[in-house]
Design an enzyme around this catalytic site. Structure first.
Site, mmCIF file in Angstrom:
data_model
loop_
_atom_site.group_PDB
_atom_site.id
_atom_site.type_symbol
_atom_site.label_atom_id
_atom_site.label_comp_id
_atom_site.label_asym_id
_atom_site.label_seq_id
_atom_site.Cartn_x
_atom_site.Cartn_y
_atom_site.Cartn_z
ATOM 1 C CB SER A 299 -0.962 -0.004 1.194
ATOM 2 O OG SER A 299 -0.283 -0.277 2.392
ATOM 3 C CD GLU B 157 0.380 7.579 5.187
ATOM 4 O OE1 GLU B 157 0.238 6.462 5.742
ATOM 5 O OE2 GLU B 157 0.767 8.590 5.793
ATOM 6 N N GLY C 82 -5.297 10.784 15.967
ATOM 7 C CA GLY C 82 -4.735 12.039 15.469
ATOM 8 C C GLY C 82 -4.072 12.804 16.591
ATOM 9 C CG ASP C 83 -0.603 13.806 16.946
ATOM 10 O OD1 ASP C 83 -0.693 13.163 18.014
ATOM 11 O OD2 ASP C 83 0.104 13.449 15.992
ATOM 12 C CG HIS D 92 1.714 7.163 20.558
ATOM 13 N ND1 HIS D 92 1.411 8.120 21.505
ATOM 14 C CD2 HIS D 92 1.383 7.704 19.357
ATOM 15 C CE1 HIS D 92 0.893 9.182 20.897
ATOM 16 N NE2 HIS D 92 0.862 8.948 19.602
ATOM 17 C CG PHE E 61 8.393 13.765 10.426
ATOM 18 C CD1 PHE E 61 7.344 14.592 10.810
ATOM 19 C CD2 PHE E 61 8.096 12.501 9.936
ATOM 20 C CE1 PHE E 61 6.027 14.159 10.727
ATOM 21 C CE2 PHE E 61 6.789 12.056 9.847
ATOM 22 C CZ PHE E 61 5.757 12.889 10.244
ATOM 23 C CG HIS F 151 1.327 1.801 4.677
ATOM 24 N ND1 HIS F 151 0.138 1.910 3.994
ATOM 25 C CD2 HIS F 151 1.552 3.036 5.196
ATOM 26 C CE1 HIS F 151 -0.342 3.153 4.104
ATOM 27 N NE2 HIS F 151 0.515 3.862 4.828
HETATM 28 P P1 FAD Z 1 -4.429 5.958 19.832
HETATM 29 O O1 FAD Z 1 -4.351 4.542 19.441
HETATM 30 O O2 FAD Z 1 -5.741 6.472 20.298
HETATM 31 O O3 FAD Z 1 -3.310 6.181 20.952
HETATM 32 C C1 FAD Z 1 -2.893 7.487 21.320
HETATM 33 C C2 FAD Z 1 -2.109 7.444 22.627
HETATM 34 O O4 FAD Z 1 -2.983 7.210 23.721
HETATM 35 C C3 FAD Z 1 -1.051 6.344 22.737
HETATM 36 O O5 FAD Z 1 -0.003 6.839 23.519
HETATM 37 C C4 FAD Z 1 -1.761 5.203 23.463
HETATM 38 O O6 FAD Z 1 -0.832 4.425 24.204
HETATM 39 C C5 FAD Z 1 -2.715 5.959 24.354
HETATM 40 N N1 FAD Z 1 -4.036 5.332 24.466
HETATM 41 C C6 FAD Z 1 -4.708 4.674 23.498
HETATM 42 N N2 FAD Z 1 -5.919 4.275 23.942
HETATM 43 C C7 FAD Z 1 -6.011 4.726 25.218
HETATM 44 C C8 FAD Z 1 -7.013 4.652 26.203
HETATM 45 N N3 FAD Z 1 -8.181 4.029 25.957
HETATM 46 N N4 FAD Z 1 -6.763 5.224 27.407
HETATM 47 C C9 FAD Z 1 -5.589 5.861 27.667
HETATM 48 N N5 FAD Z 1 -4.594 5.959 26.762
HETATM 49 C C10 FAD Z 1 -4.814 5.401 25.552
HETATM 50 N N6 FAD Z 1 -1.880 11.638 12.090
HETATM 51 C C11 FAD Z 1 -2.688 12.524 11.463
HETATM 52 O O7 FAD Z 1 -2.919 13.627 12.000
HETATM 53 N N7 FAD Z 1 -3.243 12.244 10.248
HETATM 54 C C12 FAD Z 1 -3.040 11.063 9.623
HETATM 55 O O8 FAD Z 1 -3.572 10.832 8.544
HETATM 56 C C13 FAD Z 1 -2.200 10.100 10.251
HETATM 57 N N8 FAD Z 1 -1.969 8.894 9.695
HETATM 58 C C14 FAD Z 1 -1.210 7.965 10.354
HETATM 59 C C15 FAD Z 1 -1.040 6.713 9.794
HETATM 60 C C16 FAD Z 1 -0.269 5.738 10.416
HETATM 61 C C17 FAD Z 1 -0.104 4.396 9.783
HETATM 62 C C18 FAD Z 1 0.369 6.054 11.660
HETATM 63 C C19 FAD Z 1 1.231 5.037 12.340
HETATM 64 C C20 FAD Z 1 0.192 7.292 12.245
HETATM 65 C C21 FAD Z 1 -0.604 8.266 11.615
HETATM 66 N N9 FAD Z 1 -0.836 9.524 12.168
HETATM 67 C C22 FAD Z 1 -1.631 10.440 11.522
HETATM 68 C C23 FAD Z 1 -0.244 9.891 13.467
HETATM 69 C C24 FAD Z 1 -1.210 9.605 14.637
HETATM 70 O O9 FAD Z 1 -2.388 10.353 14.476
HETATM 71 C C25 FAD Z 1 -0.516 9.989 15.934
HETATM 72 O O10 FAD Z 1 0.547 9.122 16.180
HETATM 73 C C26 FAD Z 1 -1.427 10.114 17.141
HETATM 74 O O11 FAD Z 1 -0.667 10.727 18.191
HETATM 75 C C27 FAD Z 1 -1.938 8.792 17.681
HETATM 76 O O12 FAD Z 1 -2.924 8.266 16.914
HETATM 77 P P2 FAD Z 1 -3.432 6.755 17.193
HETATM 78 O O13 FAD Z 1 -4.565 6.503 16.313
HETATM 79 O O14 FAD Z 1 -2.284 5.829 17.158
HETATM 80 O O15 FAD Z 1 -3.932 6.945 18.703
#
Ligand code: FAD
Length: 285
Positions: free
Chosen positions: A12, A14, A104-105, A145, A212, A262
């Protein structure tokens, strides 16, 4: 194992949504060229806080119209539930059947009011409103993370996302294959049995990559830093060295059982295309 018995690897690519007409035009030729490598799908990122909402949607629609398989990335950002359902319904209408679901962030400059929604909650939300209608991908972090409370808890949170209905995960990029293999073993110990696809970052601009990587918690091993630093500002030399290093990384990952790759293409044909050709994965006839 004979050739016929080998499981084909998933490939894939991106993209991020360009902001200008020129960028969008350029991406059109990039995706058409990369499509010749027969990827299983493309994915398009979503800006922090939904800042690229319309740009992401526009590229996804254009790619669906061109007959490509495309997975939009999605996070709640500042959106409410109704607008998320609306956006997902639009994607459904376009024929999208895969979503990369993320927390997301926090967008820069946004104060305390915005509450980020964890990815496991987004997965559950999509499954509630569109049960079984999207294949859901989530993010995984072999080097953990940056905000995770601990190694083990990050893996448990990954399991939560997968258990909520995601079918596989794509990793943050990394350059140390052992970090991936160790992570896969630890995930298996926690009961994760869904595929985790390594995210691959081709190397072209060392300075940007270094900056980055610090932010997203991806480590550039010392030997790679030293090797790239010795290329100075010579872009050709950085790209050649980077391509060799990343090709070897991909080979090691696939030899070690990674189910696919990917690529974070940065909207460029090269060096992704050369790396894939080096790997001899596809017949380019
Ligand atoms: P989560 O899985 O929700 O985790 C976030 C943090 O919270 C982690 O530290 C985790 O340990 C902790 N956590 C998770 N669940 C819980 C819970 N229930 N209670 C307490 N803590 C918890 N960013 C963008 O802005 N746009 C994009 O398009 C984008 N694409 C990405 C694609 C890939 C393949 C990857 C690997 C990252 C991408 N990111 C993107 C970055 C991502 O959004 C960031 O890394 C963000 O900080 C975390 O997103 P996540 O979905 O992994 O979060």
């Amino acid at each position: 194992m004979s050739d016929e018995e080998q499981t084909p690897i998933r490939l894939s690519f991106e993209f991020f949504p360009p902001k200008t007409d020129n960028g969008r035009e350029k991406l059109k030729s990039v995706r058409q060229e990369l499509n010749k490598l027969n990827p299983d799908f493309f994915s398009v990122t979503y800006g922090a806080g939904g800042s690229t909402r319309d740009n992401t949607k526009g590229i996804v629609k254009a790619m669906k119209d061109e007959g490509m398989s495309v997975a939009p990335h999605l996070s709640f950002g500042g959106d409410d539930e109704d607008s998320m359902v609306e956006l997902l319904a639009e994607y459904k209408e376009y024929g999208v059947n895969r979503i990369v679901a993320l927390r997301g962030d926090m967008p820069s400059g946004v104060g305390g009011g915005l509450q980020l929604v964890y990815a496991n909650e987004l997965v559950a939300f999509i499954e509630k409103h569109f049960p079984g209608q999207f294949e859901l991908e989530v993010a995984a972090y072999p080097e953990i993370h940056p905000e995770a409370p601990s190694y083990v808890e990050d893996i448990r949170f990954l399991k939560q996302k997968l258990d909520a209905g995601a079918s596989s995960a794509i990793t943050q990029y990394f350059f140390n294959p052992d970090a991936y293999f160790y992570f896969i073993d630890e995930c298996a110990k926690e009961g994760i049995d869904k595929p985790i696809y390594p995210g691959i970052m081709p190397i072209t601009n060392y300075r940007n990559l270094a900056r980055f990587s610090d932010n997203c918690g991806a480590e550039i091993p010392r030997w790679i830093r030293k090797r790239l630093e010795s290329c100075g500002d010579n872009v050709e030399s950085i790209t050649a060295t980077g391509t060799e290093i990343v090709t070897e990384l991909c080979e090691t990952l696939l030899d070690g059982g990674a189910p696919g790759l990917h690529f974070y293409t940065m909207n460029q044909i090269e060096p992704t295309s050369t790396i894939i050709n080096n790997l001899d994965l596809v017949d380019l006839e």
